[in-house]
Enzyme design. Structure first.
Site: not given
Length: 379
Positions: A21-23, A67, A132, A192, A260
């Site tokens: 999504f971000i990448g 990775v 995050s 996470y 948020r």
């Protein structure tokens, strides 16, 4: 162009998680800026169903690999000047029971990168990585008596009484949320969040020891096109759209007034490029958010209205263990050192997200995820 690339301090860039999504937006931005880009991506089943997404930039070199695989990572950094390390297992609730997966991917993946930079021949001159807001736990709060305080996570006994407030850890008075800056201590509320905190700390520590510049961007609630609508552990906006497209009720926990900080993926991708190009970003951590808290109920109402679906919001007064109540970003550091401010308003961003979602398949997996969380005693 080649001449543009030759003039750059970093010309060949590796983006781990570059199909995500971000990448993927970052890859687009880098290629538009004249960089040569290589992607290392495992095409995670939960997100990509093992397939390359159609939106993936054809001008980027693509390596399918994980990775967690040291030898694959070693090949991927050959000839690379700078690494954007975005590859991560993502999901707050799921991370609290799929512990090994999250630790191996997030801490192990970062461990592989740093070990390679310290122990093998390479030409990497900079790392930019993503952390995050989940590492903070609750954000900063203001107490009339005691000033700025950091209340701990609310206990299950309190939540069972439907008392959603946060109390001052010193005088026990109700406190009000305020902006959270990078100096706030970390109290992660999930494996996470903890893994992202460890990632950021590892990269800054090793970067400083070996004088490899590192910049860490701390993402808040990032939303936008290309976020998997069939992954029930992704952001709340994608989950709500998936539910609405399937005419299923939006389950809003607590009283819906928890907030948020929603920031557009376009703004985040821009911040990443600035963090690469500016030396002022070196060895710094940046909050990347809108700087505003939006209630979950408000998000449900806006998305329902935009999709023309009414009567599907259920504020169920239930709760999830370890959920935070409020956290929104103080962006001062990013403004000062990167010259970055968010440009996409929530209204603009949500409209774009809805338009994009019209042609996207949305398999509603929320009920399955909710059932898993319940089985593990997390709701």
């Amino acid at each position: 162009t080649t001449s543009e690339v030759n003039n750059k301090k970093y010309s060949k860039i590796l983006v781990t998680g570059g199909a995500g999504f971000i990448g993927s937006f970052l890859v687009d931005g880098l290629i538009a800026g004249g960089y040569l880009v290589r992607i290392l991506e495992n095409l995670e089943e939960q997100v990509h169903k093992g397939k390359k997404p159609e939106y993936l930039n054809k001008k980027a070199e693509f390596i399918k690999g994980d990775v967690r695989d040291y030898s694959v990572f070693e090949k991927a950094i050959k000839g690379i000047d700078a690494v954007f390390h975005l590859a991560s297992a993502v999901g707050v609730g799921q991370s609290n029971y799929q512990i090994k997966k999250y630790v191996d991917a997030n801490i192990g993946g970062m461990g592989n990168l740093l070990d390679l930079l310290v122990n093998t021949k390479h030409q990497v001159k900079k790392i930019v990585t993503i952390s995050s807001m989940t590492g903070y736990g609750e954000g900063n709060y203001s107490c009339k008596e005691c000033g700025i305080v950091r209340p701990p996570l609310r206990q299950e006994g309190q939540l069972k009484k439907k008392d959603w407030n946060l109390y001052c850890p010193n005088c026990n008075k109700i406190v009000q949320p305020i902006l959270t800056d990078e100096q706030a201590l970390d109290f992660p509320n999930s494996i996470y969040g903890l893994s992202k905190k460890v990632q950021q700390d590892m990269s800054l520590l090793v970067g400083k020891i070996y004088n490899i510049p590192v910049a860490v961007l701390r993402g808040f609630n990032i939303y936008g096109p290309r976020q998997s609508l069939s992954n029930p552990y992704t952001g709340v906006t994608a989950i709500f759209i998936s539910r609405l497209k399937n005419d299923q009720p939006l389950i809003v926990y607590e009283d819906g007034l928890q907030t948020r900080d929603f920031v557009s993926v376009h703004d985040v991708a821009r911040a990443f490029v600035l963090a690469l190009e500016k030396d002022s970003a070196n060895f710094q951590m940046f909050n990347i958010g809108s700087g505003k808290g939006t209630t979950i109920l408000e998000v449900a109402e806006i998305l329902s209205k935009l999709l023309g679906k009414t009567g599907l919001i259920q504020v169920n007064q239930d709760f999830r263990k370890n959920d935070i109540r409020h956290c929104f970003a103080d962006n001062t550091n990013a403004k000062k050192l990167l010259g970055w401010e968010p440009q996409v308003s929530l209204e603009q961003g949500f409209k774009e997200l809805i338009e994009w979602s019209e042609n996207e398949k949305a398999e509603d997996m929320f009920s399955k995820a909710q059932k898993e969380l319940k089985q593990k005693g997390l709701t």
